[in-house]
Design an enzyme around this catalytic site. Structure first.
Site, PDB file in Angstrom:
ATOM      1  N   LYS A  46      -2.910 -26.393  -5.711  1.00  0.00           N
ATOM      2  CA  LYS A  46      -4.200 -26.910  -5.552  1.00  0.00           C
ATOM      3  C   LYS A  46      -5.095 -26.271  -4.812  1.00  0.00           C
ATOM      4  O   LYS A  46      -6.590 -26.945  -5.014  1.00  0.00           O
ATOM      5  CB  LYS A  46      -3.508 -28.597  -4.903  1.00  0.00           C
ATOM      6  CG  LYS A  46      -3.179 -29.219  -6.289  1.00  0.00           C
ATOM      7  CD  LYS A  46      -2.812 -30.591  -5.731  1.00  0.00           C
ATOM      8  CE  LYS A  46      -1.696 -30.951  -7.396  1.00  0.00           C
ATOM      9  NZ  LYS A  46      -1.679 -32.806  -7.189  1.00  0.00           N
ATOM     10  N   HIS A  72      15.130 -20.188 -35.224  1.00  0.00           N
ATOM     11  CA  HIS A  72      14.672 -18.750 -35.693  1.00  0.00           C
ATOM     12  C   HIS A  72      13.099 -17.808 -35.071  1.00  0.00           C
ATOM     13  O   HIS A  72      12.781 -17.263 -35.386  1.00  0.00           O
ATOM     14  CB  HIS A  72      13.945 -19.318 -36.645  1.00  0.00           C
ATOM     15  CG  HIS A  72      14.530 -20.284 -37.962  1.00  0.00           C
ATOM     16  ND1 HIS A  72      15.269 -20.149 -38.877  1.00  0.00           N
ATOM     17  CD2 HIS A  72      14.703 -21.283 -37.668  1.00  0.00           C
ATOM     18  CE1 HIS A  72      15.751 -21.364 -39.008  1.00  0.00           C
ATOM     19  NE2 HIS A  72      15.351 -21.839 -38.880  1.00  0.00           N
ATOM     20  N   GLU A 123      10.217 -28.842  -9.849  1.00  0.00           N
ATOM     21  CA  GLU A 123       9.659 -29.063  -8.673  1.00  0.00           C
ATOM     22  C   GLU A 123      10.447 -29.524  -8.119  1.00  0.00           C
ATOM     23  O   GLU A 123      10.219 -29.404  -6.846  1.00  0.00           O
ATOM     24  CB  GLU A 123       8.185 -30.338  -9.451  1.00  0.00           C
ATOM     25  CG  GLU A 123       6.897 -29.804  -9.765  1.00  0.00           C
ATOM     26  CD  GLU A 123       5.879 -31.225  -9.387  1.00  0.00           C
ATOM     27  OE1 GLU A 123       6.451 -32.225  -9.722  1.00  0.00           O
ATOM     28  OE2 GLU A 123       5.062 -30.143  -9.619  1.00  0.00           O
TER      29      GLU A 123
HETATM   30  O1  PA5 Z   1       5.602 -35.266  -9.150  1.00  0.00           O
HETATM   31  C1  PA5 Z   1       4.737 -34.447  -9.000  1.00  0.00           C
HETATM   32  O2  PA5 Z   1       4.376 -35.113  -7.492  1.00  0.00           O
HETATM   33  C2  PA5 Z   1       3.852 -34.167  -9.368  1.00  0.00           C
HETATM   34  O3  PA5 Z   1       3.598 -33.249 -10.965  1.00  0.00           O
HETATM   35  C3  PA5 Z   1       2.033 -35.262  -9.220  1.00  0.00           C
HETATM   36  O4  PA5 Z   1       2.703 -35.796 -10.107  1.00  0.00           O
HETATM   37  C4  PA5 Z   1       0.732 -34.334  -9.798  1.00  0.00           C
HETATM   38  O5  PA5 Z   1       0.974 -33.305  -9.078  1.00  0.00           O
HETATM   39  C5  PA5 Z   1       0.167 -35.114 -10.314  1.00  0.00           C
HETATM   40  O6  PA5 Z   1      -0.324 -35.680  -9.223  1.00  0.00           O
HETATM   41  P1  PA5 Z   1      -1.886 -36.845  -9.200  1.00  0.00           P
HETATM   42  O7  PA5 Z   1      -0.610 -38.341  -9.265  1.00  0.00           O
HETATM   43  O8  PA5 Z   1      -1.563 -37.181  -7.229  1.00  0.00           O
HETATM   44  O9  PA5 Z   1      -2.624 -37.072  -9.353  1.00  0.00           O
END
Ligand code: PA5
Length: 430
Positions: free
Chosen positions: A415, A300, A279
């Site tokens: 999303k 394996h 990310e």
């Molecule tokens: O690293 C990030 O910001 C994302 O992976 C969020 O943690 C994830 O999308 C969940 O978001 P939220 O805590 O707003 O539900």
């Protein structure tokens, strides 16, 4: 081979001079001059939080949960899930919930999917036992945790005839999660505005579920604080050397980095690492693609590809953690040819599998994969130290390839798309 050692972390990489881009990336991070600089709250956080009133309350709350609730359902996804899951799995093993009676901890069940079977089975495992919910969402608008909260909230009402006790971990004041929390008067903990999900393991996001599982969170915060102190004081540190090693592979044309861990209880640690790097770096058409394998099991299967598949594609990081449990092979009347191992430890064999595959992958064949080695001694503190190392390395290496380490525009697109499909379907159905 350069060794960056201290008592809780050892990194071995070939000697590579620190690239100017990595040097700049380090300075950009430390001086706060890059994109997303306002999201660097995680760097100083562990030392600060150790002394805070909220942290003292968090530990008290965890104790109360353990006393009152045999089960805790932890709802969250992505950065609001993987940090806690990875530390709990590492410390207790992935099958710890199956141990019948677990004194000193509540059984932690994570819900981070849209899997009907998983949700149903968690309900069935808990049965009529008391359970509470820890709801984790910074935004409060993420669909997966929102749906899971609604489902298990109503399940509690059906089974116990009352609303469940919910603990919320959400932003301080603006988000939908905060409104929900205030409206219901749930006890809550704050995800700071300046810390994003994948950098939040040492905030209440990670710490409350970890403490509820009976794990000493002071050890984690102290190790992470120690790592931060070093990383902020000198460029000659493991985070920079690791970032430099992987940057070197990237500019030499490698596209994928495998994180090879030495035990199944580190599978979610590798998942956490994948999320962190995926990310953070994977944008603007850039970044090493993070992937993972659990050794010796995957030796394996995928091991064959890693060793002899497409060349100049994969570099590998071997991550060995000493799990501290010592199982000794017994003498046996089985004539199985394994007598030479009698009296020796399973851990020795585990580490031999890592060393042997490291040598095979990094030196056999015409174009072996570039490999680096990370060794963490026993104790959960070394895992915390490794996490803080990876967070720094990730931010530095993102800056080195000129991407913002702290946003995730692609995830936001996904999303939105899902919501649009669901809205369209509900309009069509009405
Ligand atoms: O690293 C990030 O910001 C994302 O992976 C969020 O943690 C994830 O999308 C969940 O978001 P939220 O805590 O707003 O539900």
């Amino acid at each position: 081979m350069s060794n960056v050692r201290n008592n809780i972390f050892r990194l071995e990489t070939p000697d590579i001079e620190i690239a100017p881009a990595i040097r700049e990336g380090y300075e950009t991070l430390i001086n706060g001059t890059g994109a997303g600089a306002e999201m660097r709250g995680w760097m100083n956080w562990p030392a600060q939080y150790l002394k805070s009133e909220e942290y003292a309350r968090l530990k008290e709350t965890a104790k109360k949960i353990i006393e009152e609730f045999k089960h805790t359902i932890v709802i969250g996804i992505g950065g609001s899930y993987l940090g806690a899951k990875s530390i709990i799995d590492a410390k207790l093993g992935t099958n710890f919930n199956e141990i019948y009676d677990v004194p000193g901890r509540s059984k932690v069940h994570f819900v981070a999917s849209l899997s009907s079977k998983e949700w149903r089975n968690i309900g069935a495992i808990i049965g009529n036992d008391p359970f509470c919910i820890i709801y984790i969402s910074k935004s409060g608008t993420t669909l997966e945790p929102g749906l899971a909260l609604r489902y298990f909230y109503e399940l509690h009402k059906t089974v116990h005839g009352a609303e469940p006790t919910v603990f919320a971990i959400t932003d301080r004041e603006h988000g939908t999660g905060r409104k929900l929390t205030n409206d219901h008067g749930w006890e809550s903990f704050v995800i700071p505005d300046n810390i994003g999900g994948r950098y939040s393991v040492f905030t209440p996001v990670g710490l409350l579920p970890i403490a509820v599982a009976g794990i000493d969170t002071d050890i984690l915060l102290k190790a992470a604080a120690e790592a931060s102190e070093l990383f902020m004081s000198t460029i000659d540190n493991p985070a920079v050397h690791y970032a430099n090693w992987r940057y070197h592979q990237y500019i030499n044309g490698y596209s994928v980095e495998f994180m090879n861990v030495n035990n199944p209880e580190l599978r979610s640690f590798a998942e956490w690492w994948k999320q962190l790097f995926g990310e953070s770096e994977g944008k603007s058409g850039q970044g090493l693609c993070p992937n993972s394998a659990v050794f010796s099991m995957d030796l394996h299967s995928l091991g064959q590809y890693l060793q002899q598949g497409l060349r100049k594609l994969v570099c590998e990081t071997f991550f060995t953690w000493d799990d501290s449990i010592r199982i000794t092979f017994p003498k046996s009347s089985l004539e199985d040819g394994l007598d030479y191992l009698a009296g020796r430890k399973l851990t020795e064999v585990n580490h031999a599998a890592m060393k042997g595959s490291f040598t095979a992958h990094s030196s056999i064949g015409d174009e072996p994969n570039p490999c680096c080695n990370i060794f963490c001694p026993a104790g959960i503190g070394s895992i915390a130290y490794a996490k803080q190392t990876f967070e720094y390395a990730c931010a530095i290496s993102s800056y080195a390839i000129e991407v913002n380490p702290f946003d995730q525009p692609g995830v936001e697109d996904y999303k939105n798309e899902v919501k649009q499909i669901l809205f369209r379907n509900s309009a069509n159905n009405s």
